[in-house]
Design a protein around this motif. Structure first.
Motif, PDB file in Angstrom:
ATOM      1  N   ASN A 185       0.805  -1.220   0.000  1.00  0.00           N
ATOM      2  CA  ASN A 185       0.000   0.000   0.000  1.00  0.00           C
ATOM      3  C   ASN A 185       0.838   1.271   0.000  1.00  0.00           C
ATOM      4  OD1 ASN A 185      -2.360  -1.580   0.132  1.00  0.00           O
ATOM      5  ND2 ASN A 185      -2.125  -1.747   2.335  1.00  0.00           N
ATOM      6  N   GLY A 186       2.143   1.122  -0.003  1.00  0.00           N
ATOM      7  CA  GLY A 186       3.026   2.281  -0.045  1.00  0.00           C
ATOM      8  C   GLY A 186       3.311   2.843   1.330  1.00  0.00           C
ATOM      9  N   PHE A 187       3.990   3.966   1.340  1.00  0.00           N
ATOM     10  CA  PHE A 187       4.477   4.575   2.566  1.00  0.00           C
ATOM     11  C   PHE A 187       3.376   5.228   3.398  1.00  0.00           C
ATOM     12  CE2 PHE A 187       6.187   8.340   4.765  1.00  0.00           C
ATOM     13  CZ  PHE A 187       7.075   7.714   5.630  1.00  0.00           C
ATOM     14  N   PHE A 188       2.519   6.003   2.775  1.00  0.00           N
ATOM     15  CA  PHE A 188       1.594   6.860   3.506  1.00  0.00           C
ATOM     16  C   PHE A 188       0.376   6.126   4.040  1.00  0.00           C
ATOM     17  CE2 PHE A 188       3.832   9.796   0.685  1.00  0.00           C
ATOM     18  CZ  PHE A 188       4.285  10.705   1.621  1.00  0.00           C
ATOM     19  N   MET A 189      -0.075   6.578   5.213  1.00  0.00           N
ATOM     20  CA  MET A 189      -1.327   6.068   5.754  1.00  0.00           C
ATOM     21  C   MET A 189      -2.469   6.559   4.865  1.00  0.00           C
ATOM     22  SD  MET A 189      -0.689   6.476   9.846  1.00  0.00           S
ATOM     23  CE  MET A 189      -2.222   5.693  10.272  1.00  0.00           C
ATOM     24  N   ASN A 190      -3.589   5.929   4.982  1.00  0.00           N
ATOM     25  CA  ASN A 190      -4.741   6.227   4.126  1.00  0.00           C
ATOM     26  C   ASN A 190      -5.644   7.276   4.785  1.00  0.00           C
ATOM     27  OD1 ASN A 190      -6.562   6.061   2.053  1.00  0.00           O
ATOM     28  ND2 ASN A 190      -7.308   4.041   2.577  1.00  0.00           N
ATOM     29  N   TRP A 191      -5.113   8.484   4.955  1.00  0.00           N
ATOM     30  CA  TRP A 191      -5.820   9.541   5.673  1.00  0.00           C
ATOM     31  C   TRP A 191      -7.130   9.924   4.997  1.00  0.00           C
ATOM     32  CZ3 TRP A 191      -4.394  10.527  10.408  1.00  0.00           C
ATOM     33  CH2 TRP A 191      -3.075  10.344  10.785  1.00  0.00           C
ATOM     34  N   PHE A 192      -7.182   9.899   3.676  1.00  0.00           N
ATOM     35  CA  PHE A 192      -8.345  10.408   2.959  1.00  0.00           C
ATOM     36  C   PHE A 192      -9.151   9.319   2.267  1.00  0.00           C
ATOM     37  CE2 PHE A 192      -5.041  13.714   3.033  1.00  0.00           C
ATOM     38  CZ  PHE A 192      -5.699  14.629   3.839  1.00  0.00           C
ATOM     39  N   GLY A 193      -8.839   8.075   2.528  1.00  0.00           N
ATOM     40  CA  GLY A 193      -9.601   6.971   1.947  1.00  0.00           C
ATOM     41  C   GLY A 193      -9.382   6.798   0.455  1.00  0.00           C
ATOM     42  N   GLN A 239      -6.603   5.293  -0.919  1.00  0.00           N
ATOM     43  CA  GLN A 239      -5.767   4.132  -1.204  1.00  0.00           C
ATOM     44  C   GLN A 239      -6.566   2.865  -0.939  1.00  0.00           C
ATOM     45  OE1 GLN A 239      -1.941   6.386   0.761  1.00  0.00           O
ATOM     46  NE2 GLN A 239      -2.310   4.314   1.365  1.00  0.00           N
ATOM     47  N   LYS A 240      -6.042   1.753  -1.429  1.00  0.00           N
ATOM     48  CA  LYS A 240      -6.721   0.481  -1.188  1.00  0.00           C
ATOM     49  C   LYS A 240      -6.478  -0.041   0.228  1.00  0.00           C
ATOM     50  CE  LYS A 240      -3.053  -2.396  -3.084  1.00  0.00           C
ATOM     51  NZ  LYS A 240      -2.724  -3.551  -3.854  1.00  0.00           N
ATOM     52  N   GLY A 241      -5.523   0.510   0.948  1.00  0.00           N
ATOM     53  CA  GLY A 241      -5.215   0.105   2.320  1.00  0.00           C
ATOM     54  C   GLY A 241      -4.276   1.095   2.968  1.00  0.00           C
ATOM     55  N   GLU A 242      -3.844   0.762   4.166  1.00  0.00           N
ATOM     56  CA  GLU A 242      -2.946   1.634   4.921  1.00  0.00           C
ATOM     57  C   GLU A 242      -1.494   1.406   4.533  1.00  0.00           C
ATOM     58  OE1 GLU A 242      -3.726   4.036   6.955  1.00  0.00           O
ATOM     59  OE2 GLU A 242      -5.859   3.614   7.189  1.00  0.00           O
ATOM     60  N   GLY A 243      -0.733   2.493   4.493  1.00  0.00           N
ATOM     61  CA  GLY A 243       0.698   2.402   4.264  1.00  0.00           C
ATOM     62  C   GLY A 243       1.420   2.045   5.555  1.00  0.00           C
ATOM     63  N   TYR A 244       2.732   2.116   5.530  1.00  0.00           N
ATOM     64  CA  TYR A 244       3.529   1.629   6.652  1.00  0.00           C
ATOM     65  C   TYR A 244       4.248   2.719   7.444  1.00  0.00           C
ATOM     66  CZ  TYR A 244       7.116   1.806   2.997  1.00  0.00           C
ATOM     67  OH  TYR A 244       7.937   2.198   1.973  1.00  0.00           O
ATOM     68  N   GLU A 245       3.910   3.992   7.255  1.00  0.00           N
ATOM     69  CA  GLU A 245       4.626   5.043   7.963  1.00  0.00           C
ATOM     70  C   GLU A 245       4.469   4.934   9.480  1.00  0.00           C
ATOM     71  OE1 GLU A 245       3.256   9.146   7.495  1.00  0.00           O
ATOM     72  OE2 GLU A 245       1.397   8.378   6.640  1.00  0.00           O
TER      73      GLU A 245
END
Length: 147
Positions: free
Chosen positions: A102-110, A112-118
């Motif tokens: 899901n990449g680096f960033f968290m899914n703050w705004f919905g 992305q398909k999931g949460e990132g790992y930051e």
């Protein structure tokens, strides 16, 4: 061996790090262990981790026990170096099993398909700092290491 696990600096750094990590992880562990804070509870979490995440049942149980008892121990300042290693390993595995794609960033705004790992990297950083420093002031480790 006892001295390496329980030895700590008498400083505010370890105190702040362990309370930050312990207080952040406690609700997550309590959700999984008891169903507090709207969580699933022990048996449903084991079911989720084994069936949805495809983890062996023993690993699923260890995740729950680590998040709950590890956070309680960190808040108390008991064996913080040991628990920092356990949390660091846990969160490193969480990154690779569930969040890397899901990449680096968290899914703050919905978006992305999931949460990132930051967030997970922040926890790992706190674990490394705690492992190097120890529990700090007002810890059970301080009482143990004085004896």
């Amino acid at each position: 061996m006892k001295n390496k696990i329980f030895n700590t600096n008498d400083d505010w750094t370890g105190f702040v790090i362990r309370l930050t990590l312990g207080l952040i992880m406690f609700p997550h562990g309590a959700q999984k262990m008891f169903g507090w804070f709207g969580g699933p509870g022990f048996s449903k979490e084991v079911e989720h981790l084994t069936e949805y995440m495809h983890l062996p049942w023993i690993i699923s149980v260890m995740v729950i026990l680590t998040e709950f008892w590890g956070s309680v121990s960190l808040i108390m300042g008991l064996a913080s170096r040991l628990w920092s290693v356990a949390f660091g390993v846990l969160f490193l595995n969480i990154i690779f099993i569930a969040h890397l794609e899901n990449g680096f960033f968290m899914n703050w705004f919905g978006t992305q398909k999931g949460e990132g790992y930051e967030y997970h990297l922040l926890v790992i950083g706190l674990c490394i700092a705690l492992g190097l420093n120890g529990s700090g002031k007002y810890s059970a480790n301080q009482l143990i290491s004085k004896k």
